[in-house]
Design a protein around this motif. Structure first.
Motif, mmCIF file in Angstrom:
data_model
loop_
_atom_site.group_PDB
_atom_site.id
_atom_site.type_symbol
_atom_site.label_atom_id
_atom_site.label_comp_id
_atom_site.label_asym_id
_atom_site.label_seq_id
_atom_site.Cartn_x
_atom_site.Cartn_y
_atom_site.Cartn_z
ATOM 1 N N VAL A 20 -22.975 -12.327 6.186
ATOM 2 C CA VAL A 20 -23.262 -12.014 7.585
ATOM 3 C C VAL A 20 -23.914 -10.638 7.661
ATOM 4 O O VAL A 20 -23.778 -9.820 6.755
ATOM 5 N N HIS A 21 -24.599 -10.375 8.758
ATOM 6 C CA HIS A 21 -25.313 -9.100 8.853
ATOM 7 C C HIS A 21 -24.395 -7.945 9.217
ATOM 8 O O HIS A 21 -24.702 -6.775 8.925
ATOM 9 N N ALA A 22 -23.261 -8.246 9.860
ATOM 10 C CA ALA A 22 -22.389 -7.170 10.327
ATOM 11 C C ALA A 22 -20.946 -7.648 10.377
ATOM 12 O O ALA A 22 -20.674 -8.836 10.590
ATOM 13 N N VAL A 23 -20.013 -6.711 10.207
ATOM 14 C CA VAL A 23 -18.588 -7.019 10.327
ATOM 15 C C VAL A 23 -17.929 -5.984 11.229
ATOM 16 O O VAL A 23 -18.338 -4.824 11.268
ATOM 17 N N ARG A 24 -16.910 -6.442 11.935
ATOM 18 C CA ARG A 24 -16.096 -5.543 12.746
ATOM 19 C C ARG A 24 -14.653 -5.580 12.255
ATOM 20 O O ARG A 24 -14.248 -6.471 11.492
ATOM 21 N N LEU A 25 -13.876 -4.612 12.684
ATOM 22 C CA LEU A 25 -12.478 -4.487 12.271
ATOM 23 C C LEU A 25 -11.586 -5.426 13.083
ATOM 24 O O LEU A 25 -11.725 -5.522 14.303
ATOM 25 N N TYR A 26 -10.703 -6.130 12.385
ATOM 26 C CA TYR A 26 -9.612 -6.851 13.060
ATOM 27 C C TYR A 26 -8.412 -5.911 13.100
ATOM 28 O O TYR A 26 -8.038 -5.419 14.144
ATOM 29 N N HIS A 27 -7.837 -5.647 11.953
ATOM 30 C CA HIS A 27 -6.863 -4.561 11.843
ATOM 31 C C HIS A 27 -6.632 -4.260 10.378
ATOM 32 O O HIS A 27 -7.050 -5.007 9.489
ATOM 33 N N ASP A 28 -5.992 -3.135 10.099
ATOM 34 C CA ASP A 28 -5.574 -2.814 8.741
ATOM 35 C C ASP A 28 -4.071 -2.999 8.638
ATOM 36 O O ASP A 28 -3.376 -3.118 9.648
ATOM 37 N N GLN A 29 -3.563 -3.031 7.422
ATOM 38 C CA GLN A 29 -2.120 -2.929 7.219
ATOM 39 C C GLN A 29 -1.831 -2.534 5.779
ATOM 40 O O GLN A 29 -2.498 -2.983 4.850
ATOM 41 N N ALA A 30 -0.847 -1.673 5.643
ATOM 42 C CA ALA A 30 -0.333 -1.319 4.329
ATOM 43 C C ALA A 30 0.743 -2.328 3.950
ATOM 44 O O ALA A 30 1.566 -2.718 4.793
ATOM 45 N N LEU A 31 0.720 -2.758 2.687
ATOM 46 C CA LEU A 31 1.707 -3.709 2.167
ATOM 47 C C LEU A 31 2.314 -3.101 0.916
ATOM 48 O O LEU A 31 1.696 -3.097 -0.144
ATOM 49 N N TYR A 32 3.518 -2.588 1.033
ATOM 50 C CA TYR A 32 4.177 -1.900 -0.079
ATOM 51 C C TYR A 32 5.327 -2.764 -0.595
ATOM 52 O O TYR A 32 6.309 -2.996 0.122
ATOM 53 N N LYS A 33 5.162 -3.273 -1.817
ATOM 54 C CA LYS A 33 6.212 -4.085 -2.437
ATOM 55 C C LYS A 33 7.126 -3.141 -3.212
ATOM 56 O O LYS A 33 6.736 -2.553 -4.213
ATOM 57 N N GLU A 34 8.358 -3.022 -2.756
ATOM 58 C CA GLU A 34 9.298 -2.073 -3.343
ATOM 59 C C GLU A 34 9.730 -2.514 -4.741
ATOM 60 O O GLU A 34 9.598 -3.682 -5.100
ATOM 61 N N PRO A 35 10.246 -1.591 -5.562
ATOM 62 C CA PRO A 35 10.839 -2.012 -6.833
ATOM 63 C C PRO A 35 11.907 -3.075 -6.596
ATOM 64 O O PRO A 35 12.725 -2.943 -5.673
ATOM 65 N N SER A 36 11.857 -4.143 -7.366
ATOM 66 C CA SER A 36 12.731 -5.315 -7.205
ATOM 67 C C SER A 36 12.378 -6.135 -5.967
ATOM 68 O O SER A 36 13.107 -7.070 -5.618
ATOM 69 N N GLY A 37 11.268 -5.817 -5.307
ATOM 70 C CA GLY A 37 10.809 -6.626 -4.185
ATOM 71 C C GLY A 37 10.478 -8.040 -4.648
ATOM 72 O O GLY A 37 10.064 -8.263 -5.791
ATOM 73 N N GLY A 38 10.640 -9.007 -3.753
ATOM 74 C CA GLY A 38 10.513 -10.407 -4.135
ATOM 75 C C GLY A 38 9.087 -10.919 -4.064
ATOM 76 O O GLY A 38 8.121 -10.164 -3.898
ATOM 77 N N ILE A 39 8.972 -12.231 -4.157
ATOM 78 C CA ILE A 39 7.662 -12.883 -4.123
ATOM 79 C C ILE A 39 7.030 -12.741 -2.738
ATOM 80 O O ILE A 39 7.726 -12.581 -1.736
ATOM 81 N N THR A 40 5.718 -12.779 -2.709
ATOM 82 C CA THR A 40 4.971 -13.046 -1.476
ATOM 83 C C THR A 40 4.629 -14.534 -1.512
ATOM 84 O O THR A 40 3.873 -14.967 -2.375
ATOM 85 N N PRO A 41 5.192 -15.355 -0.628
ATOM 86 C CA PRO A 41 4.988 -16.802 -0.723
ATOM 87 C C PRO A 41 3.522 -17.204 -0.545
ATOM 88 O O PRO A 41 2.727 -16.502 0.097
ATOM 89 N N TRP A 42 3.174 -18.351 -1.135
ATOM 90 C CA TRP A 42 1.855 -18.938 -0.910
ATOM 91 C C TRP A 42 1.604 -19.069 0.588
ATOM 92 O O TRP A 42 2.467 -19.518 1.346
ATOM 93 N N HIS A 43 0.386 -18.724 1.020
ATOM 94 C CA HIS A 43 0.015 -18.859 2.419
ATOM 95 C C HIS A 43 -1.484 -18.678 2.571
ATOM 96 O O HIS A 43 -2.178 -18.283 1.622
ATOM 97 N N ALA A 44 -1.993 -18.952 3.777
ATOM 98 C CA ALA A 44 -3.375 -18.665 4.155
ATOM 99 C C ALA A 44 -3.336 -17.814 5.418
ATOM 100 O O ALA A 44 -2.695 -18.182 6.407
#
Length: 281
Positions: free
Chosen positions: A106-130
Motif C-alpha cells: 500500500v502507498h501509506a499506513v496509519r497507526l492503529y495502536h502500539d502495545q508493549a508485551l513483556y513475558k515475565e520469567p516463567s511466563g506461560g504460552i501465548t496461545p495460537w490466535h489471529a
C-alpha cells in the motif's frame, strides 16, 4: 540533542532495504522475519524507556500463579506513545512504517495502536490466535511489527507463525484463549501449515498480517522477554460494524470516527506515505 540521539533519530527515518520479492513473499507467507531492522544502539536507546513505562503503567499485579492463561502470557501495556515522547519517536518511525507499507503493498499506513508485551520469567504460552478477530476493519491490509528489545533465543518464547494460515478462514471466530490454542493447534497440523519458530537476534523484527495464526512458547529464562509492537493500517481502510464484543471495545482506538469512515483521527495519524517520501527525496 546528543550525538547518539541524533544518530538514532536519523536511523528511524532511513529507508529499510526490502527485497524485490518482499511484498509477494509477505502475501504468500503471511509474515516476514527481518534482520537489522534497528541497530543495537537504537534498541539500547529505547529499551530502558519502554521498560520504565511498562513498569509505571502496568495494571497487572496478581502473582503469576494466580492468573489465567492470558494473564500468564505477558504484561500488556497499550499506547505508550501517548505517555512518553521517546516511545513516540519509536512508534512514529518512518523506517518501521515504511516497511509495513512495503510489505502490505500500500502507498501509506496509519497507526492503529502500539502495545508493549513483556513475558515475565516463567511466563506461560501465548496461545495460537489471529489478531484481526479483534479489529472492526474493512480489509486485511493490516500488519503488526513484533520488535524484541533484547536477543530472543528459543527459551524466551519468540513469536512463531503458521506459514500461509492467513488464507485459512476456519478458527477466525476464536479470541486468544485455551480454546484457540487447542483448536488452532489442530488446524495447523491438519492443514499442514509450516510451523516457523526462530530465535531473534538483537535488531531483528517480524511483521505479520492480521489473519496469520501465531503463538509463542513460555519464557524459560530468568529475564523478561521485552517486546514492543505497533499495528499499522492501510491508510485508506474503513471501520466496519463490529462482529463481536471485542471489536466493539476496539472502536475506542479510533475515537470520533464512525462506521464506514476512514479512521482519520488524532490517535490514528498517517505514519508513512510513499508519495510524500518521494516528494521529499
Amino acid at each position: 540533542m546528543s550525538a547518539l540521539a541524533a544518530s538514532v533519530t536519523s536511523e528511524l527515518d532511513r529507508t529499510y532495504p526490502l527485497s524485490a520479492t518482499a511484498t509477494a513473499d509477505f502475501a504468500h507467507d503471511g509474515f516476514a522475519h527481518l534482520s537489522n531492522v534497528l541497530s543495537p544502539e537504537a534498541i539500547a536507546h529505547f529499551e530502558p524507556t519502554v521498560t520504565s513505562e511498562v513498569i509505571r503503567l502496568n495494571t497487572q499485579h496478581l502473582p503469576l500463579e494466580e492468573r489465567g492463561t492470558y494473564g500468564k502470557a505477558f504484561l500488556q501495556v497499550p499506547n505508550l506513545w501517548e505517555h512518553n515522547e521517546t516511545v513516540r519517536d519509536l512508534v512514529f518511525s518512518k523506517r518501521l512504517a515504511g516497511i509495513a507499507a512495503g510489505l502490505l503493498g500500500v502507498h501509506a499506513v496509519r497507526l492503529y495502536h502500539d502495545q508493549a508485551l513483556y513475558k515475565e520469567p516463567s511466563g506461560g504460552i501465548t496461545p495460537w490466535h489471529a489478531d484481526q478477530y479483534y479489529w472492526p476493519l474493512s480489509s486485511d491490509r493490516v500488519c503488526t511489527i513484533w520488535l524484541p528489545l533484547q536477543e530472543t533465543p528459543l527459551e524466551m518464547g519468540p513469536l512463531a507463525f503458521a506459514r500461509g494460515s492467513h488464507n485459512f478462514s476456519s478458527g477466525r471466530e476464536l479470541p486468544i484463549s485455551d480454546e484457540s490454542e487447542a483448536a488452532l493447534d489442530r488446524a495447523v497440523a491438519e492443514q499442514r501449515f509450516e510451523h516457523v519458530v526462530e530465535p531473534f537476534a538483537l535488531g531483528d523484527a517480524s511483521f505479520h498480517r492480521g489473519w496469520t495464526f501465531h503463538h509463542a512458547g513460555p519464557n524459560h529464562s530468568t529475564l523478561p522477554r521485552r517486546v514492543m509492537t505497533v499495528i499499522y493500517l492501510d491508510a485508506d481502510i474503513r471501520i466496519t460494524d463490529p462482529t463481536n464484543d471485542n471489536q466493539t471495545s476496539d472502536l475506542g482506538w479510533m475515537p470520533g470516527a464512525t462506521i464506514g469512515q476512514v479512521p482519520d483521527t488524532p490517535r490514528n495519524p498517517v505514519l508513512y506515505d510513499a508519495r510524500r517520501a518521494a516528494g521529499s527525496a
